[in-house]
Design a protein around this motif. Structure first.
Motif, PDB file in Angstrom:
ATOM      1  N   ASP A 155       0.831  -1.207   0.000  1.00 32.38           N
ATOM      2  CA  ASP A 155       0.000   0.000   0.000  1.00 32.38           C
ATOM      3  C   ASP A 155       0.862   1.253   0.000  1.00 32.38           C
ATOM      4  O   ASP A 155       0.641   2.185  -0.780  1.00 32.38           O
ATOM      5  CB  ASP A 155      -0.925  -0.020   1.216  1.00 32.38           C
ATOM      6  CG  ASP A 155      -1.674   1.293   1.394  1.00 32.38           C
ATOM      7  OD1 ASP A 155      -2.464   1.658   0.491  1.00 32.38           O
ATOM      8  OD2 ASP A 155      -1.468   1.962   2.422  1.00 32.38           O
ATOM      9  N   LEU A 158       2.769   1.759  -3.302  1.00 32.08           N
ATOM     10  CA  LEU A 158       1.866   2.210  -4.359  1.00 32.08           C
ATOM     11  C   LEU A 158       1.675   3.726  -4.284  1.00 32.08           C
ATOM     12  O   LEU A 158       1.767   4.427  -5.311  1.00 32.08           O
ATOM     13  CB  LEU A 158       0.520   1.506  -4.233  1.00 32.08           C
ATOM     14  CG  LEU A 158      -0.537   1.839  -5.292  1.00 32.08           C
ATOM     15  CD1 LEU A 158      -0.019   1.511  -6.681  1.00 32.08           C
ATOM     16  CD2 LEU A 158      -1.825   1.083  -5.013  1.00 32.08           C
ATOM     17  N   HIS A 159       1.445   4.247  -3.064  1.00 31.37           N
ATOM     18  CA  HIS A 159       1.308   5.697  -2.893  1.00 31.37           C
ATOM     19  C   HIS A 159       2.598   6.420  -3.276  1.00 31.37           C
ATOM     20  O   HIS A 159       2.565   7.473  -3.924  1.00 31.37           O
ATOM     21  CB  HIS A 159       0.944   6.026  -1.437  1.00 31.37           C
ATOM     22  CG  HIS A 159      -0.453   5.639  -1.054  1.00 31.37           C
ATOM     23  ND1 HIS A 159      -1.563   6.189  -1.653  1.00 31.37           N
ATOM     24  CD2 HIS A 159      -0.915   4.765  -0.144  1.00 31.37           C
ATOM     25  CE1 HIS A 159      -2.655   5.673  -1.124  1.00 31.37           C
ATOM     26  NE2 HIS A 159      -2.288   4.806  -0.205  1.00 31.37           N
ATOM     27  N   MET A 162       3.232   6.452  -7.085  1.00 29.89           N
ATOM     28  CA  MET A 162       2.331   7.411  -7.727  1.00 29.89           C
ATOM     29  C   MET A 162       2.789   8.849  -7.490  1.00 29.89           C
ATOM     30  O   MET A 162       2.524   9.741  -8.290  1.00 29.89           O
ATOM     31  CB  MET A 162       0.909   7.217  -7.211  1.00 29.89           C
ATOM     32  CG  MET A 162       0.256   5.916  -7.645  1.00 29.89           C
ATOM     33  SD  MET A 162       0.018   5.824  -9.429  1.00 29.89           S
ATOM     34  CE  MET A 162      -1.217   7.093  -9.645  1.00 29.89           C
ATOM     35  N   ASN A 195      -3.970  10.434  -7.484  1.00 31.84           N
ATOM     36  CA  ASN A 195      -3.373  10.211  -6.162  1.00 31.84           C
ATOM     37  C   ASN A 195      -4.418  10.307  -5.059  1.00 31.84           C
ATOM     38  O   ASN A 195      -4.449   9.478  -4.141  1.00 31.84           O
ATOM     39  CB  ASN A 195      -2.271  11.237  -5.905  1.00 31.84           C
ATOM     40  CG  ASN A 195      -1.133  11.125  -6.890  1.00 31.84           C
ATOM     41  OD1 ASN A 195      -1.243  11.553  -8.035  1.00 31.84           O
ATOM     42  ND2 ASN A 195      -0.029  10.532  -6.463  1.00 31.84           N
ATOM     43  N   LEU A 198      -6.752   7.371  -5.106  1.00 29.59           N
ATOM     44  CA  LEU A 198      -6.088   6.210  -4.505  1.00 29.59           C
ATOM     45  C   LEU A 198      -6.090   6.298  -2.984  1.00 29.59           C
ATOM     46  O   LEU A 198      -6.385   5.314  -2.288  1.00 29.59           O
ATOM     47  CB  LEU A 198      -4.653   6.106  -5.027  1.00 29.59           C
ATOM     48  CG  LEU A 198      -3.809   4.962  -4.460  1.00 29.59           C
ATOM     49  CD1 LEU A 198      -4.425   3.615  -4.834  1.00 29.59           C
ATOM     50  CD2 LEU A 198      -2.370   5.061  -4.963  1.00 29.59           C
ATOM     51  N   MET A 202      -8.226   3.646  -0.715  1.00 25.11           N
ATOM     52  CA  MET A 202      -7.574   2.774   0.266  1.00 25.11           C
ATOM     53  C   MET A 202      -8.071   3.066   1.677  1.00 25.11           C
ATOM     54  O   MET A 202      -8.200   2.164   2.510  1.00 25.11           O
ATOM     55  CB  MET A 202      -6.060   2.943   0.190  1.00 25.11           C
ATOM     56  CG  MET A 202      -5.446   2.477  -1.124  1.00 25.11           C
ATOM     57  SD  MET A 202      -5.824   0.754  -1.507  1.00 25.11           S
ATOM     58  CE  MET A 202      -5.035  -0.085  -0.134  1.00 25.11           C
TER      59      MET A 202
END
Length: 311
Positions: A155, A158-159, A162, A195, A198, A202
């Motif tokens: 997680d 991924l952030h 990005m 962003n 996302l 999440m």
């Protein structure tokens, strides 16, 4: 406002909790004390559980994981702030800021997962006591912990990945004492819609799912406790959940306060205080909550403290 690509960004400025030089000394002493107490308290929990064979159970296994995670989460934020207060240098490199945001997200997410696992452990112990040792066997507990770590890392990565595609403006001041993904996004000049989608996706799926799991577990727990005929039995069953419930309310309450504060106010000082509440306070309070409300933990800590001078 002139935009610059992230490859040209060398440093951000962490504005910290105050610009008052007199208060900076006070904050340095206060947060140094908090950090040392956090380290000592959580290390004592780990030592107590490790040295007492009676505490080698799933509940205390997850507790040691929580204590270690609390040390890591505090270490990812407080030491940098202490160095900044001492040197009066508020700058942090772009990669350093991104790395700090990544670690904060990992450990905050892992804390979230561990609280869910601890709720599940209490659910199995109270609602399915005869099958407890079969279900919560060491291999399964280790698998759940490793899975939580992997999910938290994925997680956060991924952030962070990005974030690498963004361009930033000339104003690179972060109104906080540590870097967060959401605050870095506020400084971007390029499109951040994906962003934010996302982040909120999440938050809803992971945070909402975790909270739902905890709520469901305690609904089942309360239902099972209600069926226990004796008042003493009810108290004994519910007392095993008291510490966990306190930690849950502290962690989720402070996290909820951060988002409410961010949504309702544009005051940087209030946002900073809210960030302290979730990034600092739960980690220093958790050892006290578990040691003061748990007789077995009190006894194990007493043995550790007595044994330390003789080493």
């Amino acid at each position: 406002m002139e935009a610059r690509n992230h490859t040209e960004v060398s440093r951000f400025l962490l504005l910290g909790l105050t610009s008052n030089s007199d208060l900076q000394t006070t904050f340095f002493i206060l947060f140094l004390f908090i950090y040392l107490v956090t380290l000592l308290g959580n290390l004592l929990i780990i030592l107590a559980v490790s040295s007492d064979s009676q505490l080698h159970t799933p509940m205390y296994f997850f507790l040691t994981n929580l204590s270690f995670n609390d040390i890591c989460l505090s270490t990812s934020t407080i030491p940098k702030m202490l160095v900044s207060l001492q040197t009066h240098n508020q700058s942090i490199t772009y990669l350093g800021c991104l790395a700090q945001a990544c670690f904060v997200t990992i450990f905050a997410g892992l804390e979230n997962c561990l609280l869910v696992l601890m709720a599940y452990d209490r659910y199995v112990a109270i609602c399915h006591p005869l099958r407890y040792t079969t279900i919560m066997n060491p291999c399964f507990c280790s698998f759940l912990s490793i899975l939580s770590v992997l999910i938290s890392i994925l997680d956060s990565l991924l952030h962070s990945l990005m974030m690498l595609r963004l361009s930033f403006c000339t104003k690179l001041e972060i109104p906080n004492f540590f870097c967060e993904h959401a605050q870095i996004l506020n400084l971007a000049c390029s499109d951040t819609l994906i962003n934010y989608i996302l982040i909120y996706f999440m938050m809803i799926v992971w945070g909402g799912g975790s909270a739902s799991g905890i709520i469901f577990s305690y609904i089942q727990i309360v239902s099972s406790i209600w069926k226990i005929p004796s008042a003493r039995g009810k108290y004994k069953a519910f007392s095993t959940c008291g510490s966990h419930l306190s930690v849950v309310f502290l962690f989720y309450g402070t996290c909820f306060g951060v988002y409410i504060s961010s949504a309702l106010t544009h005051s940087s000082s209030k946002t900073e205080i809210a960030s302290v509440m979730y990034a600092v306070v739960p980690q220093v309070m958790n050892p006290f909550i578990y040691s003061l409300r748990n007789k077995d933990m009190k006894e194990a800590l007493r043995k550790v403290i007595i044994r330390v001078p003789s080493l």
